[in-house]
Design an enzyme around this catalytic site. Sequence first.
Site, PDB file in Angstrom:
ATOM      1  N   LYS A 199       0.987  -0.915   0.077  1.00  0.00           N
ATOM      2  CA  LYS A 199      -0.208   0.245  -0.062  1.00  0.00           C
ATOM      3  C   LYS A 199       0.810   0.957   0.018  1.00  0.00           C
ATOM      4  O   LYS A 199       1.957   0.962   0.939  1.00  0.00           O
ATOM      5  CB  LYS A 199      -0.823   0.168   1.579  1.00  0.00           C
ATOM      6  N   LYS A 201       1.092   5.115   0.555  1.00  0.00           N
ATOM      7  CA  LYS A 201       0.083   6.628   0.956  1.00  0.00           C
ATOM      8  C   LYS A 201       0.827   7.373  -0.176  1.00  0.00           C
ATOM      9  O   LYS A 201       2.219   7.764  -0.431  1.00  0.00           O
ATOM     10  CB  LYS A 201       1.095   7.194   2.620  1.00  0.00           C
ATOM     11  N   ASP A 229      -3.616   4.889  -1.373  1.00  0.00           N
ATOM     12  CA  ASP A 229      -4.388   5.627  -0.045  1.00  0.00           C
ATOM     13  C   ASP A 229      -4.165   7.660  -0.338  1.00  0.00           C
ATOM     14  O   ASP A 229      -2.576   7.841   0.164  1.00  0.00           O
ATOM     15  CB  ASP A 229      -4.087   4.948   0.824  1.00  0.00           C
ATOM     16  N   ASN A 231      -6.009   9.448   1.155  1.00  0.00           N
ATOM     17  CA  ASN A 231      -6.227  10.432   2.477  1.00  0.00           C
ATOM     18  C   ASN A 231      -7.513  11.637   1.983  1.00  0.00           C
ATOM     19  O   ASN A 231      -7.531  12.991   2.151  1.00  0.00           O
ATOM     20  CB  ASN A 231      -5.210  11.184   3.164  1.00  0.00           C
ATOM     21  N   GLU A 254      -8.057   3.862  -1.203  1.00  0.00           N
ATOM     22  CA  GLU A 254      -8.349   3.886  -0.269  1.00  0.00           C
ATOM     23  C   GLU A 254      -8.337   5.727  -0.553  1.00  0.00           C
ATOM     24  O   GLU A 254      -7.949   6.336  -0.349  1.00  0.00           O
ATOM     25  CB  GLU A 254      -7.322   4.054   0.367  1.00  0.00           C
ATOM     26  N   ASN A 277     -10.549   4.947   5.725  1.00  0.00           N
ATOM     27  CA  ASN A 277     -11.327   4.311   7.225  1.00  0.00           C
ATOM     28  C   ASN A 277     -11.441   5.818   7.423  1.00  0.00           C
ATOM     29  O   ASN A 277     -11.181   5.787   8.864  1.00  0.00           O
ATOM     30  CB  ASN A 277      -9.174   4.324   7.336  1.00  0.00           C
ATOM     31  N   ASP A 301     -10.170  -0.104  12.351  1.00  0.00           N
ATOM     32  CA  ASP A 301      -9.249   0.269  13.386  1.00  0.00           C
ATOM     33  C   ASP A 301     -10.317   0.753  14.634  1.00  0.00           C
ATOM     34  O   ASP A 301     -10.703   0.862  15.179  1.00  0.00           O
ATOM     35  CB  ASP A 301      -8.364   1.221  12.693  1.00  0.00           C
ATOM     36  N   HIS A 328      -7.285  -0.869   8.997  1.00  0.00           N
ATOM     37  CA  HIS A 328      -6.522   0.282   9.153  1.00  0.00           C
ATOM     38  C   HIS A 328      -4.743   0.328   9.884  1.00  0.00           C
ATOM     39  O   HIS A 328      -5.433  -0.270  11.106  1.00  0.00           O
ATOM     40  CB  HIS A 328      -7.115   1.785   9.440  1.00  0.00           C
ATOM     41  N   ASN A 330      -2.267   2.554  11.950  1.00  0.00           N
ATOM     42  CA  ASN A 330      -2.414   4.022  12.477  1.00  0.00           C
ATOM     43  C   ASN A 330      -0.748   3.475  13.010  1.00  0.00           C
ATOM     44  O   ASN A 330      -0.099   2.034  12.900  1.00  0.00           O
ATOM     45  CB  ASN A 330      -3.093   4.659  14.261  1.00  0.00           C
TER      46      ASN A 330
END
Length: 432
Positions: A199, A201, A229, A231, A254, A277, A301, A328, A330
Amino acid sequence: MGQDLTVTEVRLTPILVADPPLLNTQGVHQPYTPRLIVEVVTAGGVTGVGETYGDTKYLDLAAPLADALPGRAVSDVNALHRLAERVCGDSPEATGADAVDVGGLRGVQTTDKLRLSVVSGFEVACLDALGKTLGLPVHALLGGKVRDAVDYSAYLFYRWARHPGGAGEPDDWGAALDPAGIVAQARRFAREYGFTSFKLKGGVFEPEQEIAAVRALAAAFPGQHLRLDPNGAWSVETSLKVAKELGGVLQYLEDPASGTARMAEVAAGTDVPLATNMCVTTFAEIPEAFARGAVQVVLSDHHYWGGLQATRELAAVCRTFGVALSMHSNTHLGISLAAMTHVAAVVPNLDHACDSHYPWQTEDVITERLTFRDGRLAVSDLPGLGVELDRDRLARLHRRWLDDDGSMRDRDDAAAMRVAEPGWTTPPVPRW
């Protein structure tokens, strides 16, 4: 040690843990990130451990809950949410129904959501203590495991080689700021941990550059699962363009756009599954998202949802509506990773490999780091979570928190970016 399950003491230890300079659409990770370690002690002499976010707004809610828990049975985990609602006042940093998350990476954040994250740490500590008392692993307390190991995915980041000004703790990963750097990072993850899904970011560079990075990964790892992802950094139009470019390449995309409404628009225009998420992090957010077909994969999560039992309930809802489930991550340590693995082990419909930041974390508070083998983490059958607190490490990381001038006690990726780029401001949404 006896079988007395009465809670006699709760200890809260905020810590600062080294974090590498990982980039996201908001900015960059700070040199240190706050976490909170929760210890629940029973009259039988058993101590259970939990972990959650350690920012000031969480500590403000955790303290009254810690004061109220002694005298109650450690087995009464169903009462934790009611107790928290009664004794935890509003955090001064996040009051009102529409309080926005400072970090910006998990959508709108309210005091109720903060409280769920606090309760999650307490619930895990209670389950750990209960399992140790009864001689049972946490997964047995949740109904029993359906798998002996849990699949995890490599979590790739654009990153700098070092934090600005030499702050933080050094590592040997080097910079990754282009497709070649991302592929090199992925090769190391595959070599050292055996990951077979990746994955990235995103939301850091122009979408075309991130498309190129995903294509480079697809060429380097043919047939393996890839995710991206950003965000919520993209518009609906940009999201659809990326989805078209990477159709047949991505396992899922995502949170390309922010909010359920935009996600629904994207989902209506592409066959690429959308994961989230951000727009589905509580049960109250499920009906609209599922009815509008906005998401096809929910990334659970247990910190967001309020614990391991709530995560198991979420899995049942997803199964009912035909929505896939994964998890997910953190910036967690070994306690949270162990808890995540126990609940992942009991969920029948775990449809995709879970995320984990853990390989990025060079520090921990447990005596022995958890080890990924062939991209998987074995499910412990030891009593409780199967991890033990290292008090020397805990004390050292707490001392760092005590010595901090306050600048690191609340995660702020934009502030960290301003150290390198003084004029940096949090980009508007959509960014592209």
